[in-house]
Write an enzyme that holds these catalytic residues in place. Structure first.
Site, PDB file in Angstrom:
ATOM      1  N   ARG A  12       0.629  -1.240   0.038  1.00 35.93           N
ATOM      2  CA  ARG A  12       0.092   0.119  -0.065  1.00 35.93           C
ATOM      3  C   ARG A  12       1.007   1.223   0.035  1.00 35.93           C
ATOM      4  O   ARG A  12       2.158   1.243   0.451  1.00 35.93           O
ATOM      5  CB  ARG A  12      -0.657   0.125   1.210  1.00 35.93           C
ATOM      6  CG  ARG A  12      -1.662  -1.040   1.407  1.00 35.93           C
ATOM      7  CD  ARG A  12      -2.625  -1.105   2.717  1.00 35.93           C
ATOM      8  NE  ARG A  12      -3.592   0.050   2.605  1.00 35.93           N
ATOM      9  CZ  ARG A  12      -4.241   0.443   3.845  1.00 35.93           C
ATOM     10  NH1 ARG A  12      -4.073  -0.329   4.849  1.00 35.93           N
ATOM     11  NH2 ARG A  12      -5.114   1.592   3.618  1.00 35.93           N
ATOM     12  N   GLY A  13       0.051   2.372  -0.654  1.00 36.47           N
ATOM     13  CA  GLY A  13       1.037   3.725  -0.248  1.00 36.47           C
ATOM     14  C   GLY A  13       2.283   3.720  -1.121  1.00 36.47           C
ATOM     15  O   GLY A  13       2.758   3.247  -2.132  1.00 36.47           O
ATOM     16  N   ILE A  14       3.365   4.341  -0.206  1.00 35.98           N
ATOM     17  CA  ILE A  14       4.688   4.414  -0.650  1.00 35.98           C
ATOM     18  C   ILE A  14       5.169   3.299  -0.904  1.00 35.98           C
ATOM     19  O   ILE A  14       5.882   2.965  -1.813  1.00 35.98           O
ATOM     20  CB  ILE A  14       5.374   5.312   0.459  1.00 35.98           C
ATOM     21  CG1 ILE A  14       4.947   6.861   0.222  1.00 35.98           C
ATOM     22  CG2 ILE A  14       6.921   5.340  -0.121  1.00 35.98           C
ATOM     23  CD1 ILE A  14       5.551   7.417   1.525  1.00 35.98           C
ATOM     24  N   THR A  86       1.455   5.614  12.825  1.00 35.93           N
ATOM     25  CA  THR A  86       1.256   6.880  13.587  1.00 35.93           C
ATOM     26  C   THR A  86       0.127   6.652  14.828  1.00 35.93           C
ATOM     27  O   THR A  86      -0.900   6.003  14.564  1.00 35.93           O
ATOM     28  CB  THR A  86       0.690   8.146  12.757  1.00 35.93           C
ATOM     29  OG1 THR A  86      -0.313   7.938  12.353  1.00 35.93           O
ATOM     30  CG2 THR A  86       1.759   8.269  11.607  1.00 35.93           C
ATOM     31  N   ASP A  88      -1.073   9.774  16.797  1.00 41.73           N
ATOM     32  CA  ASP A  88      -0.705  11.278  17.070  1.00 41.73           C
ATOM     33  C   ASP A  88      -1.322  11.663  18.215  1.00 41.73           C
ATOM     34  O   ASP A  88      -2.597  11.469  18.579  1.00 41.73           O
ATOM     35  CB  ASP A  88      -0.972  11.954  15.910  1.00 41.73           C
ATOM     36  CG  ASP A  88       0.031  11.793  14.828  1.00 41.73           C
ATOM     37  OD1 ASP A  88       0.799  11.077  14.869  1.00 41.73           O
ATOM     38  OD2 ASP A  88      -0.342  12.111  13.524  1.00 41.73           O
ATOM     39  N   TYR A 147       6.266   9.650  16.850  1.00 39.83           N
ATOM     40  CA  TYR A 147       6.705   9.133  15.538  1.00 39.83           C
ATOM     41  C   TYR A 147       8.077   9.860  15.079  1.00 39.83           C
ATOM     42  O   TYR A 147       9.078   9.397  14.514  1.00 39.83           O
ATOM     43  CB  TYR A 147       5.331   9.877  14.658  1.00 39.83           C
ATOM     44  CG  TYR A 147       5.845   9.639  13.111  1.00 39.83           C
ATOM     45  CD1 TYR A 147       5.358   8.358  12.484  1.00 39.83           C
ATOM     46  CD2 TYR A 147       6.325  10.586  12.175  1.00 39.83           C
ATOM     47  CE1 TYR A 147       5.638   8.164  11.390  1.00 39.83           C
ATOM     48  CE2 TYR A 147       6.423  10.381  10.857  1.00 39.83           C
ATOM     49  CZ  TYR A 147       5.882   9.026  10.368  1.00 39.83           C
ATOM     50  OH  TYR A 147       6.269   9.020   9.184  1.00 39.83           O
ATOM     51  N   PRO A 177      10.810  11.244   3.230  1.00 38.16           N
ATOM     52  CA  PRO A 177       9.757  11.828   2.352  1.00 38.16           C
ATOM     53  C   PRO A 177       9.153  12.963   3.288  1.00 38.16           C
ATOM     54  O   PRO A 177       9.144  13.237   4.411  1.00 38.16           O
ATOM     55  CB  PRO A 177       8.691  10.837   2.157  1.00 38.16           C
ATOM     56  CG  PRO A 177       9.513   9.393   2.607  1.00 38.16           C
ATOM     57  CD  PRO A 177      10.499   9.745   3.660  1.00 38.16           C
ATOM     58  N   ILE A 180       3.430  13.455   1.122  1.00 40.64           N
ATOM     59  CA  ILE A 180       3.220  12.571   0.035  1.00 40.64           C
ATOM     60  C   ILE A 180       1.658  12.233  -0.187  1.00 40.64           C
ATOM     61  O   ILE A 180       0.889  12.183   0.669  1.00 40.64           O
ATOM     62  CB  ILE A 180       3.841  11.197  -0.063  1.00 40.64           C
ATOM     63  CG1 ILE A 180       5.340  11.481   0.426  1.00 40.64           C
ATOM     64  CG2 ILE A 180       4.006  10.500  -1.108  1.00 40.64           C
ATOM     65  CD1 ILE A 180       6.125  12.394  -0.469  1.00 40.64           C
TER      66      ILE A 180
END
Length: 240
Positions: A12-14, A86, A88, A147, A177, A180
């Site tokens: 998934r994603g990056i 994450t 947060d 994080y 990164p 993104i």
């Protein structure tokens, strides 16, 4: 390249973009995932890349999973430690569980991913380690003490492994990164997204494929003398 590459969080994603880029470069890729069976199955159907399910925060699960990858595909030459989470909250509201979950996945998970393959790389005198850190590990971020700490720690891992592995033909590098255009970022309210973009001199979010190209270079034979380095791919938002 004809090498075997392991990409954690690679469906998934990056991570998905990285898996595809390494495959396009000639690697046989194994992508791990933590929980989304449907997405992993769709990813494999689309790309032909085998997926493996384990929690990178668990050393025994990581070691067993890596052993299975090597049994299926051969010795792992390239590791991309991309998996991350994450949790947060402003520091005064951050709980020990929020701290520990992120530390265990984003920092200890990097150890758990690299440590089982390190002896084989040293024996074969070749290895490419790429750790996906973050702009927020470089500059810090409000409500991301956990994080940011892990992503800064990942840079310390890379710099130390680079020194240990250099004479064995192993390189260790990081990519940091910026913001993104992943599903997570695109899901935030438009006004919040606009405020993020306003802080980026390039005037846009990065694309996952732009991070993947950084990784593909660092994983290649062309990057043999690049070791202990960090590529900051953030549209000029932050300089180190």
């Amino acid at each position: 390249m004809g090498r075997v590459a392991l990409v954690t969080g690679g469906s998934r994603g990056i991570g998905e973009a990285i898996s595809k880029a390494l495959q396009a470069q000639g690697c046989t890729v194994a992508a791990t995932y933590a929980g989304n069976d449907e997405k992993a199955a769709a990813f494999t159907a689309e790309t032909g890349i085998k997926t493996y399910k384990w929690n990178v925060a668990d050393y025994e699960a990581s070691a067993a999973g890596i052993a299975q990858v090597e049994a299926d595909l051969g010795p792992i030459d390239i590791v991309v430690a991309n998996a991350g989470i994450t949790r947060d909250a402003p520091f005064h509201k951050m709980t020990p569980d929020m701290w520990n979950d992120v530390i265990n996945t984003n920092l200890t998970g990097v150890f758990n991913t690299i440590h089982p393959v390190w002896p084989g790389m040293r024996e074969r005198k070749f290895g490419r380690i790429v750790v996906i850190s973050s702009i927020n590990g470089q500059k810090g971020q409000f409500a991301q003490v956990n994080y940011a700490a892990t992503k800064a720690g990942d840079l310390g891992i890379v710099k130390s492994l680079a020194q240990e592995g250099a004479r064995a033909g192993i390189t260790a590098n990081a990519v940091c990164p910026g913001y993104i255009a992943t599903e997570m970022v695109m899901a935030v309210p438009e006004k919040v997204r606009e405020s993020i973009i306003a802080q980026i001199p390039a005037g846009r979010l990065g694309e996952p494929e732009e991070i993947a190209r950084c990784v593909a270079f660092l994983a290649s034979d062309d990057a043999g003398f690049v070791n202990g380095s960090t590529i900051s791919a953030n549209g000029a938002q932050f300089f180190v």
